[in-house]
Design an enzyme around this catalytic site. Structure first.
Site, PDB file in Angstrom:
ATOM      1  N   TRP A  62       0.814  -1.220   0.000  1.00  0.00           N
ATOM      2  CA  TRP A  62       0.000   0.000   0.000  1.00  0.00           C
ATOM      3  C   TRP A  62       0.851   1.274   0.000  1.00  0.00           C
ATOM      4  O   TRP A  62       0.581   2.212   0.716  1.00  0.00           O
ATOM      5  CB  TRP A  62      -0.981   0.024   1.189  1.00  0.00           C
ATOM      6  CG  TRP A  62      -1.548  -1.312   1.553  1.00  0.00           C
ATOM      7  CD1 TRP A  62      -1.356  -1.980   2.726  1.00  0.00           C
ATOM      8  CD2 TRP A  62      -2.359  -2.148   0.728  1.00  0.00           C
ATOM      9  NE1 TRP A  62      -1.988  -3.190   2.698  1.00  0.00           N
ATOM     10  CE2 TRP A  62      -2.636  -3.323   1.468  1.00  0.00           C
ATOM     11  CE3 TRP A  62      -2.874  -2.053  -0.561  1.00  0.00           C
ATOM     12  CZ2 TRP A  62      -3.407  -4.370   0.967  1.00  0.00           C
ATOM     13  CZ3 TRP A  62      -3.648  -3.103  -1.064  1.00  0.00           C
ATOM     14  CH2 TRP A  62      -3.904  -4.236  -0.305  1.00  0.00           C
ATOM     15  N   GLN A  78     -20.688  -1.042 -16.066  1.00  0.00           N
ATOM     16  CA  GLN A  78     -21.365  -2.194 -15.455  1.00  0.00           C
ATOM     17  C   GLN A  78     -22.598  -1.722 -14.681  1.00  0.00           C
ATOM     18  O   GLN A  78     -22.519  -1.423 -13.484  1.00  0.00           O
ATOM     19  CB  GLN A  78     -20.385  -2.915 -14.521  1.00  0.00           C
ATOM     20  CG  GLN A  78     -20.935  -4.142 -13.849  1.00  0.00           C
ATOM     21  CD  GLN A  78     -21.101  -5.309 -14.803  1.00  0.00           C
ATOM     22  OE1 GLN A  78     -20.237  -6.140 -14.910  1.00  0.00           O
ATOM     23  NE2 GLN A  78     -22.222  -5.381 -15.493  1.00  0.00           N
ATOM     24  N   PHE A  79     -23.753  -1.652 -15.357  1.00  0.00           N
ATOM     25  CA  PHE A  79     -24.970  -1.141 -14.714  1.00  0.00           C
ATOM     26  C   PHE A  79     -25.473  -2.044 -13.604  1.00  0.00           C
ATOM     27  O   PHE A  79     -26.175  -1.609 -12.688  1.00  0.00           O
ATOM     28  CB  PHE A  79     -26.080  -0.917 -15.752  1.00  0.00           C
ATOM     29  CG  PHE A  79     -26.692  -2.186 -16.293  1.00  0.00           C
ATOM     30  CD1 PHE A  79     -27.828  -2.725 -15.702  1.00  0.00           C
ATOM     31  CD2 PHE A  79     -26.143  -2.835 -17.388  1.00  0.00           C
ATOM     32  CE1 PHE A  79     -28.404  -3.889 -16.198  1.00  0.00           C
ATOM     33  CE2 PHE A  79     -26.706  -3.992 -17.890  1.00  0.00           C
ATOM     34  CZ  PHE A  79     -27.849  -4.527 -17.290  1.00  0.00           C
ATOM     35  N   THR A  80     -25.095  -3.333 -13.622  1.00  0.00           N
ATOM     36  CA  THR A  80     -25.602  -4.272 -12.608  1.00  0.00           C
ATOM     37  C   THR A  80     -25.056  -3.977 -11.207  1.00  0.00           C
ATOM     38  O   THR A  80     -25.524  -4.565 -10.228  1.00  0.00           O
ATOM     39  CB  THR A  80     -25.261  -5.727 -12.993  1.00  0.00           C
ATOM     40  OG1 THR A  80     -23.845  -5.867 -13.116  1.00  0.00           O
ATOM     41  CG2 THR A  80     -25.913  -6.098 -14.309  1.00  0.00           C
TER      42      THR A  80
END
Length: 224
Positions: A62, A78-80
């Site tokens: 990180w 990605q509309f889902t």
């Protein structure tokens, strides 16, 4: 707006058995656009994609961002991601309409190319049935939601905390009203008892007044 960020060693998109885009080390990002998203949500997602430190520096995790390591990004609409799954059949009314989502997705891609490097940004084909292939490194998968920028939670949850905060106030108000009603009932009860007492005293006085002449007559008769 939601983004699912996966750190990958490589990713690609295939449409109709043809590879249309490909990236090497970097991110594969699914972008879900909500019905009420604005340019501010898009800006937030872009900044997070570039500034999050999901890469290591040596053995220390990180420490580096996508910019630091010169990684590539594959962005796929990605509309889902805005599915409502309270019923068995998913509902997508929270997702932005096809036409508006296409415009906003293209604007986001343009922003990323401006903020980063155009040759390092690839996309799928909006609205097409795609096969997304990737190799997740780690695995590392991060969920970013633009509504969390103010600590408000996810889209459907944004209004709920407000309602929850209002409930105690309503309950407190109801409690005060009940206490007032009890005090009022108690005072009314005292008034009723007072009136009853006064009525009884008046009756006692009437009875006493009636008895006094009778006693006086009886005394007079005894003295005779």
């Amino acid at each position: 707006m939601r983004a699912i960020i996966q750190v990958v060693s490589g990713a690609s998109v295939v449409v109709n058995d043809v590879e249309v885009s490909k990236v090497n080390m970097g991110y594969m990002v699914l972008i879900g656009i909500s019905d009420d998203d604005s340019a501010a949500d898009s800006d937030f997602i872009c900044k997070k994609l570039l500034k999050l430190r999901l890469f290591p520096e040596g053995d220390v995790f990180w420490r580096k961002s996508i910019e630091d390591v010169g990684g590539e990004l594959l962005l796929v609409s990605q509309f889902t991601l805005h599915a409502d799954i309270r019923k068995p059949k998913p509902d997508f009314h929270h997702a932005k309409s096809h036409e508006q989502a296409k415009i906003m997705f293209e604007e986001l891609v343009a922003k990323m190319k401006t903020l980063y490097s155009p040759d390092k940004i690839q996309t799928g084909i909006f609205g097409e049935k795609m096969q997304v292939n990737l190799t997740n490194q780690g695995p590392i998968t991060i969920i970013v939601d633009s509504r969390e920028k103010a600590g408000a939670g996810l889209v459907q949850e944004e209004k709920e905390p407000i309602k929850e905060k209002e409930k105690p106030k309503e309950q407190k108000k109801d409690k005060k009203d009940k206490q007032k009603d009890k005090i009022k009932d108690k005072e009314e009860g005292k008034e009723i008892k007072k009136e009853e007492k006064q009525d009884q005293e008046e009756k006692d006085d009437q009875i006493k007044q009636k008895e006094d002449p009778d006693k006086q007559q009886l005394n007079n008769e005894e003295q005779s």
